[in-house]
Design a protein around this motif. Structure first.
Motif, PDB file in Angstrom:
ATOM      1  N   LYS A 140       0.794  -1.238   0.000  1.00 48.59           N
ATOM      2  CA  LYS A 140       0.000   0.000   0.000  1.00 48.59           C
ATOM      3  C   LYS A 140       0.829   1.292   0.000  1.00 48.59           C
ATOM      4  O   LYS A 140       0.388   2.292  -0.582  1.00 48.59           O
ATOM      5  CB  LYS A 140      -1.003   0.017   1.161  1.00 48.59           C
ATOM      6  N   ASN A 143       1.003   2.720  -3.408  1.00 52.98           N
ATOM      7  CA  ASN A 143      -0.219   3.011  -4.168  1.00 52.98           C
ATOM      8  C   ASN A 143      -0.133   4.271  -5.025  1.00 52.98           C
ATOM      9  O   ASN A 143      -0.617   4.267  -6.154  1.00 52.98           O
ATOM     10  CB  ASN A 143      -1.437   3.093  -3.236  1.00 52.98           C
ATOM     11  N   GLY A 162      -8.817  -0.142  -6.441  1.00 51.38           N
ATOM     12  CA  GLY A 162      -7.768  -0.132  -5.408  1.00 51.38           C
ATOM     13  C   GLY A 162      -8.319  -0.767  -4.150  1.00 51.38           C
ATOM     14  O   GLY A 162      -9.306  -0.275  -3.587  1.00 51.38           O
ATOM     15  N   VAL A 165      -8.602   0.129   1.229  1.00 48.05           N
ATOM     16  CA  VAL A 165      -8.413   1.563   1.448  1.00 48.05           C
ATOM     17  C   VAL A 165      -9.063   2.060   2.747  1.00 48.05           C
ATOM     18  O   VAL A 165      -8.988   3.248   3.046  1.00 48.05           O
ATOM     19  CB  VAL A 165      -8.920   2.400   0.253  1.00 48.05           C
ATOM     20  N   VAL A 171      -7.893   4.814   7.873  1.00 46.88           N
ATOM     21  CA  VAL A 171      -7.684   5.768   6.772  1.00 46.88           C
ATOM     22  C   VAL A 171      -8.012   7.211   7.164  1.00 46.88           C
ATOM     23  O   VAL A 171      -7.473   8.151   6.574  1.00 46.88           O
ATOM     24  CB  VAL A 171      -8.516   5.340   5.530  1.00 46.88           C
ATOM     25  N   VAL A 184      -2.371   4.966   1.214  1.00 43.84           N
ATOM     26  CA  VAL A 184      -3.769   4.938   0.786  1.00 43.84           C
ATOM     27  C   VAL A 184      -4.352   6.359   0.784  1.00 43.84           C
ATOM     28  O   VAL A 184      -5.098   6.738  -0.134  1.00 43.84           O
ATOM     29  CB  VAL A 184      -4.573   3.986   1.708  1.00 43.84           C
ATOM     30  N   ARG A 185      -4.013   7.162   1.787  1.00 38.27           N
ATOM     31  CA  ARG A 185      -4.529   8.545   1.842  1.00 38.27           C
ATOM     32  C   ARG A 185      -4.023   9.362   0.647  1.00 38.27           C
ATOM     33  O   ARG A 185      -4.766  10.095   0.010  1.00 38.27           O
ATOM     34  CB  ARG A 185      -4.118   9.221   3.166  1.00 38.27           C
ATOM     35  N   ILE A 188      -5.905   8.318  -2.472  1.00 43.34           N
ATOM     36  CA  ILE A 188      -7.255   8.892  -2.557  1.00 43.34           C
ATOM     37  C   ILE A 188      -7.181  10.367  -2.940  1.00 43.34           C
ATOM     38  O   ILE A 188      -7.961  10.850  -3.768  1.00 43.34           O
ATOM     39  CB  ILE A 188      -8.008   8.658  -1.232  1.00 43.34           C
ATOM     40  N   ALA A 201     -15.674   5.310  -3.512  1.00 41.95           N
ATOM     41  CA  ALA A 201     -15.101   4.256  -2.677  1.00 41.95           C
ATOM     42  C   ALA A 201     -16.194   3.740  -1.768  1.00 41.95           C
ATOM     43  O   ALA A 201     -17.102   4.491  -1.387  1.00 41.95           O
ATOM     44  CB  ALA A 201     -13.937   4.795  -1.855  1.00 41.95           C
TER      45      ALA A 201
END
Ligand code: SAM
Length: 220
Positions: A140, A143, A162, A165, A171, A184-185, A188, A201
Protein backbone atom coordinates in the motif's frame (compact mmCIF):
# COMPACT_ATOMS: atom_id res chain seq x y z
CA UNK A 1 -18.80 -10.04 18.04
CA UNK A 2 -19.64 -7.69 15.15
CA UNK A 3 -16.95 -9.36 13.11
CA UNK A 4 -18.42 -12.80 13.83
CA UNK A 5 -21.76 -11.59 12.50
CA UNK A 6 -20.09 -10.12 9.38
CA UNK A 7 -18.43 -13.49 8.72
CA UNK A 8 -21.73 -15.31 9.24
CA UNK A 9 -23.49 -13.04 6.76
CA UNK A 10 -20.64 -13.53 4.27
CA UNK A 11 -21.03 -17.32 4.60
CA UNK A 12 -24.76 -16.99 4.03
CA UNK A 13 -24.35 -14.78 0.94
CA UNK A 14 -21.54 -16.88 -0.51
CA UNK A 15 -23.47 -20.12 0.03
CA UNK A 16 -26.35 -18.73 -2.04
CA UNK A 17 -24.61 -16.64 -4.69
CA UNK A 18 -21.09 -17.96 -5.25
CA UNK A 19 -20.69 -21.49 -6.62
CA UNK A 20 -18.55 -23.93 -4.66
CA UNK A 21 -15.37 -24.34 -6.63
CA UNK A 22 -12.95 -27.21 -5.95
CA UNK A 23 -10.11 -25.51 -7.86
CA UNK A 24 -10.38 -22.24 -5.91
CA UNK A 25 -10.66 -24.24 -2.67
CA UNK A 26 -7.49 -26.14 -3.60
CA UNK A 27 -5.79 -22.81 -4.38
CA UNK A 28 -6.58 -21.55 -0.86
CA UNK A 29 -5.37 -24.85 0.63
CA UNK A 30 -2.13 -24.64 -1.38
CA UNK A 31 -1.60 -21.06 -0.20
CA UNK A 32 -2.13 -22.07 3.42
CA UNK A 33 0.16 -25.12 3.09
CA UNK A 34 2.86 -22.91 1.57
CA UNK A 35 2.62 -20.44 4.47
CA UNK A 36 1.20 -17.53 2.44
CA UNK A 37 -0.74 -14.89 4.42
CA UNK A 38 -4.54 -15.18 3.97
CA UNK A 39 -4.67 -11.79 2.26
CA UNK A 40 -6.59 -13.01 -0.78
CA UNK A 41 -9.93 -11.35 -1.54
CA UNK A 42 -13.02 -13.09 -0.10
CA UNK A 43 -15.06 -15.31 -2.47
CA UNK A 44 -17.83 -12.72 -2.85
CA UNK A 45 -15.18 -10.08 -3.62
CA UNK A 46 -13.56 -12.42 -6.14
CA UNK A 47 -16.91 -12.76 -7.82
CA UNK A 48 -17.31 -8.97 -7.77
CA UNK A 49 -14.00 -8.68 -9.64
CA UNK A 50 -15.27 -11.23 -12.17
CA UNK A 51 -18.50 -9.25 -12.61
CA UNK A 52 -16.48 -6.03 -13.14
CA UNK A 53 -14.54 -7.79 -15.91
CA UNK A 54 -17.78 -8.86 -17.57
CA UNK A 55 -19.62 -5.54 -17.06
CA UNK A 56 -16.74 -3.56 -18.60
CA UNK A 57 -16.18 -6.14 -21.36
CA UNK A 58 -12.49 -6.13 -20.43
CA UNK A 59 -10.06 -8.08 -22.63
CA UNK A 60 -6.82 -7.03 -20.98
CA UNK A 61 -6.49 -7.00 -17.21
CA UNK A 62 -3.54 -5.89 -15.08
CA UNK A 63 -3.20 -6.97 -11.45
CA UNK A 64 -0.55 -5.56 -9.11
CA UNK A 65 -0.09 -8.01 -6.20
CA UNK A 66 -0.70 -11.68 -7.07
CA UNK A 67 -0.10 -13.49 -3.77
CA UNK A 68 -1.26 -17.08 -4.62
CA UNK A 69 -3.27 -16.00 -7.71
CA UNK A 70 -6.68 -16.43 -6.05
CA UNK A 71 -8.00 -13.09 -7.36
CA UNK A 72 -6.03 -13.60 -10.59
CA UNK A 73 -7.97 -16.80 -11.31
CA UNK A 74 -11.29 -15.05 -10.66
CA UNK A 75 -10.29 -12.28 -13.08
CA UNK A 76 -8.98 -14.65 -15.77
CA UNK A 77 -11.99 -16.94 -15.74
CA UNK A 78 -14.33 -14.00 -16.36
CA UNK A 79 -12.51 -12.98 -19.56
CA UNK A 80 -13.54 -13.88 -23.09
CA UNK A 81 -11.50 -16.59 -24.84
CA UNK A 82 -9.00 -14.10 -26.23
CA UNK A 83 -8.66 -12.20 -22.92
CA UNK A 84 -5.45 -11.95 -20.91
CA UNK A 85 -4.33 -11.10 -17.37
CA UNK A 86 -0.89 -9.77 -16.53
CA UNK A 87 -0.17 -10.10 -12.81
CA UNK A 88 2.81 -8.74 -10.85
CA UNK A 89 4.31 -10.27 -7.70
CA UNK A 90 7.47 -9.23 -5.86
CA UNK A 91 7.93 -12.24 -3.60
CA UNK A 92 9.50 -15.23 -5.45
CA UNK A 93 7.91 -17.75 -3.06
CA UNK A 94 4.43 -16.24 -3.57
CA UNK A 95 5.07 -16.22 -7.32
CA UNK A 96 6.04 -19.91 -7.36
CA UNK A 97 2.89 -20.88 -5.46
CA UNK A 98 0.83 -18.63 -7.74
CA UNK A 99 2.22 -20.25 -10.89
CA UNK A 100 1.42 -23.73 -9.50
CA UNK A 101 -2.14 -22.55 -8.84
CA UNK A 102 -2.46 -20.98 -12.30
CA UNK A 103 -1.34 -24.29 -13.85
CA UNK A 104 -3.78 -26.20 -11.63
CA UNK A 105 -6.59 -23.97 -12.90
CA UNK A 106 -5.46 -24.59 -16.50
CA UNK A 107 -5.02 -20.85 -17.05
CA UNK A 108 -1.35 -20.74 -18.05
CA UNK A 109 -2.24 -19.42 -21.54
CA UNK A 110 -4.41 -16.61 -20.15
CA UNK A 111 -2.27 -15.39 -17.24
CA UNK A 112 1.25 -13.99 -17.43
CA UNK A 113 2.97 -13.65 -14.07
CA UNK A 114 5.96 -11.33 -13.76
CA UNK A 115 8.13 -11.80 -10.66
CA UNK A 116 9.86 -8.75 -9.19
CA UNK A 117 8.94 -5.46 -7.54
CA UNK A 118 6.11 -3.87 -9.52
CA UNK A 119 8.15 -0.67 -9.73
CA UNK A 120 10.52 -2.66 -11.96
CA UNK A 121 8.01 -4.73 -13.93
CA UNK A 122 5.43 -1.99 -14.66
CA UNK A 123 7.77 -0.12 -17.04
CA UNK A 124 8.00 -3.33 -19.13
CA UNK A 125 4.28 -3.28 -19.84
CA UNK A 126 3.94 -0.22 -22.06
CA UNK A 127 3.89 -2.39 -25.21
CA UNK A 128 0.94 -4.40 -23.83
CA UNK A 129 -1.06 -1.32 -22.78
CA UNK A 130 -3.74 -0.10 -22.64
CA UNK A 131 -5.36 -2.36 -20.07
CA UNK A 132 -9.14 -2.32 -19.68
CA UNK A 133 -9.19 -3.12 -15.96
CA UNK A 134 -6.43 -2.61 -13.40
CA UNK A 135 -6.58 -4.13 -9.91
CA UNK A 136 -4.16 -2.52 -7.45
CA UNK A 137 -3.60 -4.87 -4.49
CA UNK A 138 0.10 -4.92 -3.53
CA UNK A 139 2.20 -2.93 -1.01
CA UNK A 140 0.00 0.00 0.00
CA UNK A 141 2.83 2.54 0.53
CA UNK A 142 3.41 2.30 -3.24
CA UNK A 143 -0.22 3.01 -4.17
CA UNK A 144 0.60 6.55 -5.38
CA UNK A 145 3.24 5.12 -7.75
CA UNK A 146 0.85 2.40 -8.90
CA UNK A 147 -1.83 4.98 -9.63
CA UNK A 148 0.60 6.91 -11.84
CA UNK A 149 1.39 3.70 -13.73
CA UNK A 150 -2.27 2.73 -13.95
CA UNK A 151 -2.98 6.07 -15.63
CA UNK A 152 -0.08 5.58 -18.06
CA UNK A 153 -1.26 2.07 -18.94
CA UNK A 154 -4.94 2.95 -19.35
CA UNK A 155 -7.34 4.46 -21.90
CA UNK A 156 -10.71 6.19 -21.58
CA UNK A 157 -13.06 3.60 -20.08
CA UNK A 158 -10.42 1.71 -18.08
CA UNK A 159 -11.63 0.69 -14.62
CA UNK A 160 -9.11 1.01 -11.80
CA UNK A 161 -9.83 -0.81 -8.53
CA UNK A 162 -7.77 -0.13 -5.41
CA UNK A 163 -8.24 -2.58 -2.54
CA UNK A 164 -7.89 -2.18 1.24
CA UNK A 165 -8.41 1.56 1.45
CA UNK A 166 -10.31 1.62 4.77
CA UNK A 167 -8.02 -0.49 6.98
CA UNK A 168 -10.32 -0.86 10.02
CA UNK A 169 -11.09 2.85 9.76
CA UNK A 170 -7.44 3.89 10.09
CA UNK A 171 -7.68 5.77 6.77
CA UNK A 172 -9.21 8.80 8.53
CA UNK A 173 -6.10 9.30 10.70
CA UNK A 174 -4.17 12.04 8.92
CA UNK A 175 -1.32 11.68 11.42
CA UNK A 176 -1.01 7.89 11.20
CA UNK A 177 2.56 6.64 11.36
CA UNK A 178 1.55 3.59 9.31
CA UNK A 179 3.07 3.95 5.83
CA UNK A 180 0.22 1.86 4.40
CA UNK A 181 -2.38 4.31 5.73
CA UNK A 182 -0.37 7.24 4.36
CA UNK A 183 -0.03 5.45 0.98
CA UNK A 184 -3.77 4.94 0.79
CA UNK A 185 -4.53 8.55 1.84
CA UNK A 186 -2.17 9.92 -0.78
CA UNK A 187 -3.77 7.57 -3.36
CA UNK A 188 -7.26 8.89 -2.56
CA UNK A 189 -6.06 12.51 -2.69
CA UNK A 190 -4.35 11.94 -6.04
CA UNK A 191 -7.60 10.56 -7.41
CA UNK A 192 -9.45 13.59 -6.01
CA UNK A 193 -7.24 15.97 -8.01
CA UNK A 194 -6.93 13.82 -11.15
CA UNK A 195 -9.23 15.21 -13.85
CA UNK A 196 -8.85 12.00 -15.88
CA UNK A 197 -10.66 9.97 -13.21
CA UNK A 198 -14.21 9.69 -11.94
CA UNK A 199 -14.21 7.73 -8.69
CA UNK A 200 -15.97 6.53 -5.60
CA UNK A 201 -15.10 4.26 -2.68
CA UNK A 202 -17.10 1.84 -0.57
CA UNK A 203 -16.56 0.40 2.89
CA UNK A 204 -16.99 -3.34 3.23
CA UNK A 205 -17.44 -5.69 6.18
CA UNK A 206 -17.32 -9.47 6.01
CA UNK A 207 -15.09 -12.48 6.50
CA UNK A 208 -12.03 -10.25 5.91
CA UNK A 209 -13.03 -7.68 8.55
CA UNK A 210 -13.69 -3.97 7.96
CA UNK A 211 -12.13 -2.55 4.84
CA UNK A 212 -13.12 -1.09 1.47
CA UNK A 213 -12.14 -0.37 -2.09
CA UNK A 214 -11.82 2.51 -4.53
CA UNK A 215 -13.44 2.26 -7.94
CA UNK A 216 -12.18 4.77 -10.51
CA UNK A 217 -13.04 5.08 -14.19
CA UNK A 218 -10.68 6.75 -16.63
CA UNK A 219 -12.76 9.35 -18.44
CA UNK A 220 -10.18 10.93 -20.74
N1 SAM B 1 -4.57 -10.01 -5.10
C1 SAM B 1 -4.31 -11.12 -4.19
C2 SAM B 1 -5.60 -11.88 -3.97
O1 SAM B 1 -6.63 -11.22 -3.71
O2 SAM B 1 -5.59 -13.13 -4.02
C3 SAM B 1 -3.76 -10.64 -2.86
C4 SAM B 1 -2.52 -9.81 -2.95
S1 SAM B 1 -1.77 -9.53 -1.37
C5 SAM B 1 -2.92 -8.43 -0.60
C6 SAM B 1 -0.44 -8.44 -1.77
C7 SAM B 1 0.71 -9.07 -2.56
O3 SAM B 1 1.53 -8.02 -3.07
C8 SAM B 1 1.61 -9.99 -1.73
O4 SAM B 1 1.73 -11.24 -2.33
C9 SAM B 1 2.95 -9.26 -1.75
O5 SAM B 1 4.08 -10.13 -1.78
C10 SAM B 1 2.86 -8.47 -3.03
N2 SAM B 1 3.78 -7.32 -3.07
C11 SAM B 1 4.29 -6.62 -2.03
N3 SAM B 1 5.10 -5.67 -2.47
C12 SAM B 1 5.12 -5.75 -3.83
C13 SAM B 1 5.79 -5.04 -4.85
N4 SAM B 1 6.62 -4.04 -4.56
N5 SAM B 1 5.56 -5.40 -6.12
C14 SAM B 1 4.72 -6.42 -6.42
N6 SAM B 1 4.07 -7.13 -5.49
C15 SAM B 1 4.26 -6.81 -4.21
Amino acid sequence: EDSQKWAEVDSYLVSHLVDDDPVLQQVLNNNHQAGLPAHDVAPNQGKLLALFVQITGAQKVLEIGTLGAYSTIWLARALPVSGKVVTLEADPHHARVAQTNIDLAGLQDKITLHTGPASETLPMLTAEAPFDLIFIDADKPSNPLYLEWALKLSKPGTLIIGDNVVRDGAVVDAHSDDARVQGVRRFIEMIEYEPRLSATALQTVGSKGWDGFVLARVIS
